[in-house]
Design a protein around this motif. Structure first.
Motif, short mmCIF file in Angstrom:
data_model
loop_
_atom_site.label_atom_id
_atom_site.label_comp_id
_atom_site.label_asym_id
_atom_site.label_seq_id
_atom_site.Cartn_x
_atom_site.Cartn_y
_atom_site.Cartn_z
N LEU A 165 0.84 -1.20 0.00
CA LEU A 165 0.00 0.00 0.00
C LEU A 165 0.87 1.25 0.00
O LEU A 165 2.06 1.20 0.34
CB LEU A 165 -0.91 0.00 1.22
CG LEU A 165 -1.73 -1.27 1.48
CD1 LEU A 165 -2.58 -1.11 2.74
CD2 LEU A 165 -2.60 -1.62 0.28
N GLN A 166 0.27 2.38 -0.36
CA GLN A 166 1.01 3.65 -0.33
C GLN A 166 1.58 3.89 1.07
O GLN A 166 2.73 4.32 1.21
CB GLN A 166 0.07 4.80 -0.72
CG GLN A 166 -0.38 4.81 -2.17
CD GLN A 166 0.69 5.31 -3.13
OE1 GLN A 166 1.68 5.91 -2.73
NE2 GLN A 166 0.47 5.07 -4.42
N LYS A 167 0.81 3.60 2.11
CA LYS A 167 1.29 3.85 3.48
C LYS A 167 2.45 2.93 3.85
O LYS A 167 3.28 3.28 4.69
CB LYS A 167 0.15 3.72 4.48
CG LYS A 167 -0.37 2.30 4.71
CD LYS A 167 -1.45 2.28 5.79
CE LYS A 167 -1.92 0.86 6.08
NZ LYS A 167 -3.01 0.83 7.08
N ASN A 168 2.50 1.72 3.24
CA ASN A 168 3.65 0.84 3.47
C ASN A 168 4.94 1.47 2.97
O ASN A 168 5.98 1.44 3.65
CB ASN A 168 3.46 -0.51 2.76
CG ASN A 168 2.28 -1.33 3.25
OD1 ASN A 168 1.70 -2.08 2.49
ND2 ASN A 168 1.92 -1.20 4.52
N LEU A 169 4.89 2.05 1.76
CA LEU A 169 6.08 2.68 1.17
C LEU A 169 6.52 3.88 2.00
O LEU A 169 7.71 4.06 2.26
CB LEU A 169 5.79 3.13 -0.27
CG LEU A 169 5.32 2.05 -1.26
CD1 LEU A 169 5.15 2.65 -2.65
CD2 LEU A 169 6.29 0.89 -1.33
N ILE A 170 5.57 4.68 2.44
CA ILE A 170 5.90 5.86 3.24
C ILE A 170 6.46 5.45 4.60
O ILE A 170 7.39 6.09 5.12
CB ILE A 170 4.67 6.78 3.40
CG1 ILE A 170 4.21 7.31 2.02
CG2 ILE A 170 4.97 7.94 4.34
CD1 ILE A 170 5.25 8.12 1.27
N ALA A 171 5.94 4.38 5.19
CA ALA A 171 6.46 3.89 6.47
C ALA A 171 7.93 3.51 6.34
O ALA A 171 8.76 3.88 7.18
CB ALA A 171 5.64 2.70 6.96
N THR A 172 8.26 2.77 5.29
CA THR A 172 9.66 2.39 5.09
C THR A 172 10.53 3.61 4.82
O THR A 172 11.67 3.69 5.29
CB THR A 172 9.79 1.37 3.94
OG1 THR A 172 9.28 0.11 4.40
CG2 THR A 172 11.23 1.18 3.51
N LEU A 173 10.00 4.58 4.06
CA LEU A 173 10.75 5.82 3.85
C LEU A 173 11.12 6.46 5.18
O LEU A 173 12.26 6.88 5.40
CB LEU A 173 9.90 6.82 3.04
CG LEU A 173 10.05 6.84 1.53
CD1 LEU A 173 9.21 7.96 0.93
CD2 LEU A 173 11.49 7.01 1.11
N LYS A 174 10.17 6.53 6.09
CA LYS A 174 10.43 7.12 7.41
C LYS A 174 11.50 6.32 8.16
O LYS A 174 12.43 6.89 8.73
CB LYS A 174 9.13 7.14 8.24
CG LYS A 174 8.08 8.11 7.73
CD LYS A 174 6.76 7.92 8.50
CE LYS A 174 5.68 8.88 8.01
NZ LYS A 174 4.37 8.62 8.64
N GLY A 175 11.36 4.99 8.13
CA GLY A 175 12.32 4.14 8.83
C GLY A 175 13.72 4.26 8.28
O GLY A 175 14.70 4.35 9.03
N PHE A 176 13.85 4.26 6.94
CA PHE A 176 15.16 4.37 6.30
C PHE A 176 15.79 5.74 6.56
O PHE A 176 17.00 5.86 6.72
CB PHE A 176 15.06 4.10 4.80
CG PHE A 176 15.02 2.64 4.43
CD1 PHE A 176 15.02 1.66 5.40
CD2 PHE A 176 14.98 2.24 3.10
CE1 PHE A 176 15.00 0.30 5.07
CE2 PHE A 176 14.96 0.89 2.76
CZ PHE A 176 14.96 -0.08 3.74
N CYS A 177 14.96 6.79 6.56
CA CYS A 177 15.48 8.14 6.83
C CYS A 177 16.08 8.22 8.24
O CYS A 177 17.07 8.94 8.46
CB CYS A 177 14.36 9.17 6.71
SG CYS A 177 13.83 9.48 5.02
N ASP A 178 15.50 7.48 9.18
CA ASP A 178 16.00 7.49 10.56
C ASP A 178 17.25 6.62 10.71
O ASP A 178 18.04 6.84 11.63
CB ASP A 178 14.93 6.97 11.52
CG ASP A 178 13.71 7.89 11.59
OD1 ASP A 178 13.84 9.09 11.29
OD2 ASP A 178 12.62 7.39 11.94
N SER A 179 17.42 5.64 9.82
CA SER A 179 18.47 4.63 10.00
C SER A 179 19.72 4.86 9.16
O SER A 179 20.76 4.24 9.42
CB SER A 179 17.93 3.23 9.68
OG SER A 179 16.78 2.95 10.43
N THR A 180 19.62 5.68 8.12
CA THR A 180 20.76 5.88 7.22
C THR A 180 21.18 7.34 7.18
O THR A 180 20.34 8.23 7.34
CB THR A 180 20.42 5.42 5.78
OG1 THR A 180 19.24 6.09 5.34
CG2 THR A 180 20.18 3.93 5.72
N SER A 181 22.46 7.53 6.96
CA SER A 181 23.00 8.90 6.87
C SER A 181 23.18 9.26 5.40
O SER A 181 24.24 9.03 4.81
CB SER A 181 24.33 8.98 7.61
OG SER A 181 24.17 8.64 8.96
#
Length: 697
Positions: free
Chosen positions: A279-295
């Motif tokens: 779902l669209q919200k699945n993609l956005i959730a991962t975007l948020k998680g990756f933004c917090d985890s990668t520099s």
């Protein structure tokens, strides 16, 4: 030699000096708790990240961005004139005569040509409207079947803008698997590329519902005729669709967070590919998680080459777009100066682009590692001693939290120039990365490698390793958007009460978890469930959770074989260890519960096998003949056994017989997935006679 302690953890990639591929200052590995238990009983423990959301995550929440359409609109307004997507210009294709008289086709290549964020947004808008003009309404599935390139990303975002579910299929899958995905999703329009049109000619006979083919144009060649395509098929250029959209008066129907964004066909290691509904919200959730985890910073440059049909590459590239990072596209034939399509004296894509960020799968990193080993083994004794000293010196200080700028500049800088000399971050996913490869690539290429853990079913996110974690072999702590539950698996003797670390099956829960499998309700109910308002997925992976909340994958339910004497053998674990042997390019371990030992099919490294043969007095034989030589087979078996012992494998885990295989396993053979994971059933079926002979011997 002097070392320097870090006072500033930021990583500087602005200077383009060839030695400035990594900040000289590093912090020691963090010792703080990365995740903490939030729920616990005698059979399960649930862990949650201790990290806080970072700037980009907060921006997504503040701007109420819950779809990919809103994300692209946001970044195109924030970075309208900044470089966004780049394609290397191909000026001509020329004949190049080799010393042996053979003629190879090589590219004369120019610079990268860039589209700005604003231009990409306009092109995506026009492409989506063009599809609507062609009769594809919102909600009706559409397929992208193409290699990774700028047009792939533009097409995907055009599709998102019109709330059309995007079906992604790996370009490396076999014809029947491709047809299965197309037919199951009932698509009438397929977006492909000029290079893949000949392959699609045959597939059209298997896909009766397809009426329209849209192809991404080639820079040099044109489609001269459409002979051989099934009658009634409409074939359009990518540019034609853009033109229709630019002239269209259609009003966009943007998606909502709960709408289907992608039906992603995984080239599963068993059976036919399954369509995972994201779902669209699945993609956005991962975007948020990756933004917090990668520099990833706005002054980075990414080189894109892994399949965009793989959720891992799509989401990492999306993080780059969100951060305002330009993405230059490349491929295996043109990436480095020595690539097969780069003419002599010309530069590969990496040299021209000078990227700072790259995604990779372990197989590619293993090959780079073996290339480094091979070059070192061919050097003089003095150079070998110098290299070993530098390597040991650097790894020793790195583990203490220090950098070695002088050693890097003198010894390792020439190796780092292979990837343009500016690389600072590699993100590995798709499969576990061996600690040996992790350490060697990180040391010799002067880059930070972080590996993540996730599945298509979790929109590729679950854990991401901290970039300062020197404890190789771990996959990181849970992302900020995903809880991890470890559940005892009694059959495998893995329990949350185990000491020193809780062990068990990994179950993931959060907004990143898929809605399920397309048209497979029974399988969806078997692997997914809802509990306390959260979606959960049973991964089948066995993990242990360390004191700091960081995860280590130690086994897999499906890869576990119980031998006759009662010992359990984790095939994946044994393969991961033996794959680090220089002689092994690929390996599939097989075990039968009626036997007390394992056997292995080995794809040997050609160069290493020939060297071993020469040491055993076997000369003047072709690679295929060497693979058939019983004497050499025994020699390889001995080498693998020694390597296994050094890697602390138990005696019963080390294969007692091997068969050397001369053919390289590739996705188009159907023996490995597009992410190069073994398709065990297909390999075992193909080599069933060889397996039978190994056990008989």
């Amino acid at each position: 030699m002097e070392t320097e302690k870090s006072k500033d953890v930021s990583i500087d990639v602005k200077g383009n000096d060839s030695t400035n591929f990594k900040n000289h200052f590093r912090d020691p590995p963090c010792k703080v708790e990365k995740a903490r238990p939030i729920q616990q009983d005698c059979k399960s423990i649930t862990y949650r990240s201790s990290s806080q959301p970072k700037e980009l995550h907060i921006a997504l929440v503040r701007e109420k961005i819950d779809t990919m359409a809103k994300m692209l609109d946001y970044v195109s307004k924030k970075y309208p004139n900044k470089r966004c997507l780049g394609t290397r210009e191909i000026l001509a294709e020329e004949d190049e005569v080799q010393p042996n008289g053979r003629v190879f086709k090589k590219y004369d290549m120019g610079d990268y040509r860039w589209k700005t964020f604003s231009e990409v947004n306009i092109l995506a808008t026009n492409f989506g409207k063009g599809l609507r003009e062609l009769g594809n309404p919102p909600g009706q599935n559409i397929v992208i079947f193409a290699e990774t390139r700028a047009e792939w990303m533009i097409a995907a975002h055009g599709i998102f803008k019109q709330n059309i579910p995007l079906v992604t299929i790996y370009a490396t899958l076999g014809d029947e698997a491709i047809a299965h995905g197309i037919n199951e999703t009932e698509v009438t329009t397929v977006i492909t590329s000029f290079d893949l049109l000949p392959k699609f000619k045959k597939i059209l006979a298997l896909t009766p519902m397809v009426k329209t083919l849209i192809y991404m144009e080639d820079q040099l060649k044109k489609l001269e005729n459409t002979d051989g395509y099934k009658e009634g098929i409409e074939i359009l250029k990518f540019g034609d669709v853009l033109k229709k959209g630019a002239e269209s008066k259609i009003v966009a129907l943007p998606p909502k967070g709960d709408d289907v964004a992608i039906i992603m066909y995984t080239s599963g290691s068993t059976g036919v590919p399954k369509g995972v509904i994201l779902l669209q919200k699945n993609l956005i959730a991962t975007l948020k998680g990756f933004c917090d985890s990668t520099s990833i910073y706005a002054n980075d440059v990414m080189i894109g080459f892994l399949p965009l049909a793989h959720v891992f590459e799509l989401l990492v590239e999306s993080v780059c777009l969100l951060a305002g990072v330009p993405i230059g596209y490349s491929g295996a034939l043109t990436m480095i100066d020595s690539s097969s399509k780069i003419k002599k004296g010309s530069k590969g894509d990496a040299t021209v682009l000078r990227p700072t960020v790259l995604t990779a799968v372990p197989l590619i990193l293993d090959r780079i590692s073996k290339t480094i080993q091979e070059k070192v083994s061919k050097s003089s004794d003095i150079k070998k001693i110098l290299f070993k000293f530098a390597y040991d010196y650097k790894t020793s200080w790195t583990k203490r939290g220090y950098s070695t700028p002088i050693i890097d500049r003198i010894i390792f800088a020439p190796v780092a120039k292979i990837m343009g000399g500016n690389m600072r971050l590699m993100i590995s996913g798709g499969a576990p990365l061996s600690p040996e490869t992790h350490e060697q690539i990180s040391t010799c290429l002067c880059v930070t490698i972080i590996q993540g853990y996730g599945l298509t079913e979790s929109t590729s996110s679950a854990c991401v390793q901290d970039e300062y974690d020197m404890d190789y072999g771990r996959v990181g702590a849970p992302c900020t958007i995903c809880d991890i539950k470890v559940v005892s698996w009694e059959e495998g003797n893995y329990r949350v009460t185990d000491k020193p670390y809780p062990r068990g099956e990994c179950i993931l829960g959060g907004d990143n978890i898929s809605a399920g499998y397309y048209k497979l309700p029974d399988k969806t109910n078997e692997d997914f469930y809802n509990e306390e308002g959260k979606r959960w997925f049973k991964t089948g992976d066995i993990i242990e959770v360390h004191h700091d909340g960081v995860i280590k994958i130690i086994d897999r339910k499906k890869d576990l074989v119980k031998l006759q004497a009662g010992e359990y053998v984790s095939l994946g674990k044994v393969e991961a260890q033996l794959k680090t042997c220089p002689l092994v390019d690929n390996i599939c371990v097989y075990g039968e519960s009626s036997k007390d030992f394992c056997v292995a099919l080995v794809v040997p490294n050609q160069h290493q096998l020939k060297e071993l043969a020469e040491r055993r007095g076997i000369v003047n034989k072709e690679f295929e003949e060497l693979c058939q030589d019983p004497q050499l087979e025994k020699a390889v078996m001995q080498e693998i056994a020694e390597h296994g012992k050094k890697g602390k494998l138990e005696k019963f885990e080390i294969p007692a017989a091997v068969k050397l295989v001369s053919e390289v396993w590739s996705p188009d053979m159907g023996l490995v997935t597009a992410a190069f994971k073994l398709k065990r059933k297909d390999i075992q079926e193909r080599y069933k006679h060889e397996i039978k002979r190994m056990y008989a011997s």
